[in-house]
Design a protein around this motif. Structure first.
Motif, short mmCIF file in Angstrom:
data_model
loop_
_atom_site.label_atom_id
_atom_site.label_comp_id
_atom_site.label_asym_id
_atom_site.label_seq_id
_atom_site.Cartn_x
_atom_site.Cartn_y
_atom_site.Cartn_z
N THR A 1 32.76 -30.60 -21.87
CA THR A 1 31.57 -30.33 -21.09
C THR A 1 31.53 -31.16 -19.83
OG1 THR A 1 30.50 -30.07 -23.20
CG2 THR A 1 29.08 -30.08 -21.28
N GLY A 2 31.21 -30.52 -18.70
CA GLY A 2 31.07 -31.24 -17.45
C GLY A 2 32.22 -31.00 -16.49
N CYS A 3 33.26 -30.31 -16.91
CA CYS A 3 34.42 -30.09 -16.06
C CYS A 3 34.52 -28.62 -15.65
CB CYS A 3 35.70 -30.46 -16.79
SG CYS A 3 35.73 -32.15 -17.34
N GLY A 4 35.09 -28.38 -14.49
CA GLY A 4 35.40 -27.03 -14.09
C GLY A 4 34.22 -26.23 -13.58
N THR A 5 34.50 -24.99 -13.32
CA THR A 5 33.50 -24.07 -12.78
C THR A 5 32.52 -23.65 -13.88
OG1 THR A 5 34.84 -22.14 -13.31
CG2 THR A 5 35.21 -23.15 -11.16
N PRO A 6 31.36 -23.14 -13.49
CA PRO A 6 30.43 -22.63 -14.50
C PRO A 6 31.07 -21.52 -15.34
CG PRO A 6 29.32 -22.83 -12.39
CD PRO A 6 30.78 -23.11 -12.15
N GLN A 7 31.92 -20.72 -14.70
CA GLN A 7 32.60 -19.64 -15.43
C GLN A 7 33.55 -20.22 -16.48
OE1 GLN A 7 32.41 -19.99 -12.12
NE2 GLN A 7 31.66 -18.10 -11.22
N TYR A 8 34.26 -21.29 -16.10
CA TYR A 8 35.18 -21.93 -17.05
C TYR A 8 34.40 -22.50 -18.23
CZ TYR A 8 38.53 -24.97 -19.28
OH TYR A 8 39.32 -25.56 -20.22
N ARG A 9 33.31 -23.19 -17.93
CA ARG A 9 32.52 -23.79 -19.01
C ARG A 9 31.98 -22.72 -19.95
NH1 ARG A 9 30.92 -26.99 -14.62
NH2 ARG A 9 28.89 -25.97 -14.47
N ALA A 10 31.58 -21.56 -19.41
CA ALA A 10 31.07 -20.47 -20.25
C ALA A 10 32.19 -19.94 -21.16
CB ALA A 10 30.52 -19.35 -19.38
N CYS B 1 42.71 -21.19 -25.22
CA CYS B 1 41.91 -19.96 -25.26
C CYS B 1 41.16 -19.77 -23.95
CB CYS B 1 40.93 -20.03 -26.44
SG CYS B 1 39.67 -18.73 -26.47
N ALA B 2 40.50 -20.82 -23.47
CA ALA B 2 39.74 -20.73 -22.22
C ALA B 2 40.67 -20.40 -21.05
CB ALA B 2 38.98 -22.02 -21.96
N ALA B 3 41.82 -21.04 -20.99
CA ALA B 3 42.77 -20.79 -19.91
C ALA B 3 43.27 -19.35 -19.96
CB ALA B 3 43.94 -21.77 -20.01
N ARG B 4 43.53 -18.85 -21.16
CA ARG B 4 44.03 -17.48 -21.34
C ARG B 4 42.97 -16.47 -20.86
NH1 ARG B 4 45.61 -18.52 -26.00
NH2 ARG B 4 43.80 -17.84 -27.17
N VAL B 5 41.71 -16.67 -21.27
CA VAL B 5 40.63 -15.76 -20.88
C VAL B 5 40.40 -15.83 -19.38
CG1 VAL B 5 38.17 -15.27 -21.15
CG2 VAL B 5 39.53 -15.83 -23.15
N CYS B 6 40.41 -17.04 -18.82
CA CYS B 6 40.21 -17.20 -17.38
C CYS B 6 41.32 -16.51 -16.58
CB CYS B 6 40.14 -18.68 -17.01
SG CYS B 6 38.61 -19.49 -17.50
N THR B 7 42.55 -16.67 -17.05
CA THR B 7 43.68 -16.04 -16.35
C THR B 7 43.53 -14.52 -16.38
OG1 THR B 7 45.11 -17.90 -16.90
CG2 THR B 7 46.19 -15.84 -16.29
N LYS B 8 43.10 -14.02 -17.52
CA LYS B 8 42.93 -12.57 -17.66
C LYS B 8 41.80 -12.05 -16.77
CE LYS B 8 42.59 -9.09 -21.31
NZ LYS B 8 42.48 -8.88 -22.75
N LYS B 9 40.66 -12.79 -16.76
CA LYS B 9 39.48 -12.33 -16.00
C LYS B 9 39.54 -12.64 -14.52
CE LYS B 9 35.66 -12.27 -19.30
NZ LYS B 9 34.35 -12.88 -19.63
N TYR B 10 40.05 -13.86 -14.17
CA TYR B 10 39.96 -14.34 -12.78
C TYR B 10 41.31 -14.53 -12.11
CZ TYR B 10 35.14 -15.28 -14.09
OH TYR B 10 33.84 -15.15 -14.53
N GLY B 11 42.39 -14.39 -12.87
CA GLY B 11 43.72 -14.57 -12.29
C GLY B 11 44.14 -16.03 -12.15
N ASN B 12 43.34 -16.94 -12.73
CA ASN B 12 43.72 -18.36 -12.70
C ASN B 12 43.13 -19.05 -13.93
OD1 ASN B 12 41.01 -19.73 -11.89
ND2 ASN B 12 41.27 -18.13 -10.36
N ARG B 13 43.71 -20.21 -14.29
CA ARG B 13 43.32 -20.93 -15.50
C ARG B 13 41.95 -21.60 -15.40
NH1 ARG B 13 47.37 -22.63 -19.04
NH2 ARG B 13 46.16 -24.51 -19.43
N ASP B 14 41.44 -21.77 -14.17
CA ASP B 14 40.19 -22.50 -13.96
C ASP B 14 38.98 -21.61 -13.81
OD1 ASP B 14 41.66 -24.92 -13.93
OD2 ASP B 14 42.18 -24.57 -11.82
N CYS B 15 39.17 -20.31 -13.93
CA CYS B 15 38.08 -19.33 -13.76
C CYS B 15 37.44 -19.41 -12.36
CB CYS B 15 36.98 -19.52 -14.82
SG CYS B 15 37.45 -19.00 -16.48
N LYS B 16 38.25 -19.74 -11.37
CA LYS B 16 37.72 -19.79 -10.01
C LYS B 16 37.66 -18.37 -9.47
CE LYS B 16 39.22 -24.43 -8.96
NZ LYS B 16 40.16 -25.29 -8.24
N PRO B 17 36.46 -17.95 -9.05
CA PRO B 17 36.31 -16.56 -8.55
C PRO B 17 37.08 -16.34 -7.25
CG PRO B 17 34.15 -17.63 -8.84
CD PRO B 17 35.20 -18.65 -9.10
#
Length: 122
Positions: free
Chosen positions: A20-29, A106-122
């Motif tokens: 908790t406290g790291c990354g983008t709001p999308q990553y934290r979600a 898991c978070a990195a995998r979902v972020c890569t799938k949704k946002y094209g990067n591990r950090d969920c950066k839009p």
């Protein structure tokens, strides 16, 4: 650090554990969703363990700073802050080390799938 939910650790730059406290709001979600999933797959197992904690103490160095004003000399002892280890009994989740890498992955995998990067950066 018992249980960890109340503690905020941020090791995002290391990429090992992102709590908790790291990354983008999308990553934290996404991480929160993955955490809920993996808490069911690998539930916590708590036990009491001896844990080393640290506290800061002021200790004299043996040196002094003295000032003379007229015929009066006043000396102040110099102190240093040192970190002192001590043992305490804490409730520790012994499955945490097994579960956390799965959550991060898991978070990195979902972020890569949704946002094209591990950090969920839009």
């Amino acid at each position: 650090m018992s249980g960890i939910p109340n503690t905020v650790l941020c090791l995002c730059t290391v990429g090992v554990i992102a709590l908790t406290g790291c990354g983008t709001p999308q990553y934290r979600a996404e991480k929160q969703h993955c955490e809920a999933e993996w808490m069911l797959k690998i539930p916590p197992v708590y036990r009491q363990e001896m844990v080393t904690q640290y506290k800061n103490e002021e200790r004299p160095t043996g040196e002094s700073i003295c000032k003379t004003s007229g015929s009066v000399t006043r000396c102040k002892k110099i102190k240093e802050t040192v970190s002192v280890p001590y043992l305490t009994v804490e409730r520790v989740d012994i499955k945490k080390a097994q579960r956390n890498p799965q959550i991060v992955s898991c978070a990195a995998r979902v972020c890569t799938k949704k946002y094209g990067n591990r950090d969920c950066k839009p």
